[in-house]
Design a protein around this motif. Structure first.
Motif, PDB file in Angstrom:
ATOM      1  N   LEU A   4       0.760  -1.249   0.038  1.00 56.80           N
ATOM      2  CA  LEU A   4       0.080  -0.137  -0.060  1.00 56.80           C
ATOM      3  C   LEU A   4       0.852   1.135  -0.070  1.00 56.80           C
ATOM      4  O   LEU A   4       0.667   2.087  -0.684  1.00 56.80           O
ATOM      5  N   SER A   5       1.917   1.350   0.845  1.00 53.35           N
ATOM      6  CA  SER A   5       2.774   2.463   0.866  1.00 53.35           C
ATOM      7  C   SER A   5       3.587   2.835  -0.423  1.00 53.35           C
ATOM      8  O   SER A   5       3.405   3.803  -0.878  1.00 53.35           O
ATOM      9  N   GLU A   6       4.005   1.646  -1.105  1.00 47.06           N
ATOM     10  CA  GLU A   6       4.788   1.971  -2.435  1.00 47.06           C
ATOM     11  C   GLU A   6       3.761   2.412  -3.409  1.00 47.06           C
ATOM     12  O   GLU A   6       3.883   3.244  -4.397  1.00 47.06           O
ATOM     13  N   VAL A   9       3.102   5.918  -2.981  1.00 45.50           N
ATOM     14  CA  VAL A   9       4.184   6.884  -3.292  1.00 45.50           C
ATOM     15  C   VAL A   9       4.097   7.050  -4.675  1.00 45.50           C
ATOM     16  O   VAL A   9       4.416   8.288  -5.556  1.00 45.50           O
ATOM     17  N   ALA A  10       3.959   5.966  -5.546  1.00 48.14           N
ATOM     18  CA  ALA A  10       4.003   6.102  -7.031  1.00 48.14           C
ATOM     19  C   ALA A  10       2.704   6.807  -7.589  1.00 48.14           C
ATOM     20  O   ALA A  10       2.955   7.572  -8.446  1.00 48.14           O
ATOM     21  N   LEU A  11       1.677   6.792  -6.957  1.00 48.01           N
ATOM     22  CA  LEU A  11       0.622   7.737  -7.156  1.00 48.01           C
ATOM     23  C   LEU A  11       0.716   9.074  -7.185  1.00 48.01           C
ATOM     24  O   LEU A  11       0.596   9.958  -7.903  1.00 48.01           O
ATOM     25  N   ILE A  12       1.571   9.250  -6.079  1.00 48.97           N
ATOM     26  CA  ILE A  12       1.779  10.771  -5.629  1.00 48.97           C
ATOM     27  C   ILE A  12       2.920  11.293  -6.681  1.00 48.97           C
ATOM     28  O   ILE A  12       2.888  12.451  -7.329  1.00 48.97           O
TER      29      ILE A  12
END
Length: 84
Positions: A4-6, A9-12
């Motif tokens: 979920l965290s990766e 970050v990718a979406l941001i």
């Protein structure tokens, strides 16, 4: 597999790349909104501290003016005489 965290970050990063032109305007707008929110919260605290018999001091909210153009030059202002 992405966690979920990766994924976040990718979406941001993708959003920042796509919206790079609008990002400064958005952050400026968010900053102005935060300042207004702080000023209103401070004003509400001040109103709570004011005794009921005393009139409250006028609130002054700092801001900026926007020149929308002169109505007589057709610059999009309101009022003036219609042309035609």
């Amino acid at each position: 597999m992405f966690g979920l965290s990766e994924l976040a970050v990718a979406l941001i990063v993708v959003a920042a790349v796509v919206a790079a032109r609008k990002l400064p305007e958005l952050t400026r707008s968010a900053g102005k909104s935060a300042r207004i929110l702080k000023a209103e919260a401070r004003a509400m605290k001040d109103e709570e501290r004011t005794p009921p018999g005393e009139p409250a001091a006028p609130r002054i909210i700092q801001g900026e003016t926007v020149d929308r153009g002169d109505p007589s030059d057709g610059g999009g202002g309101t009022g003036g005489t219609p042309r035609g």
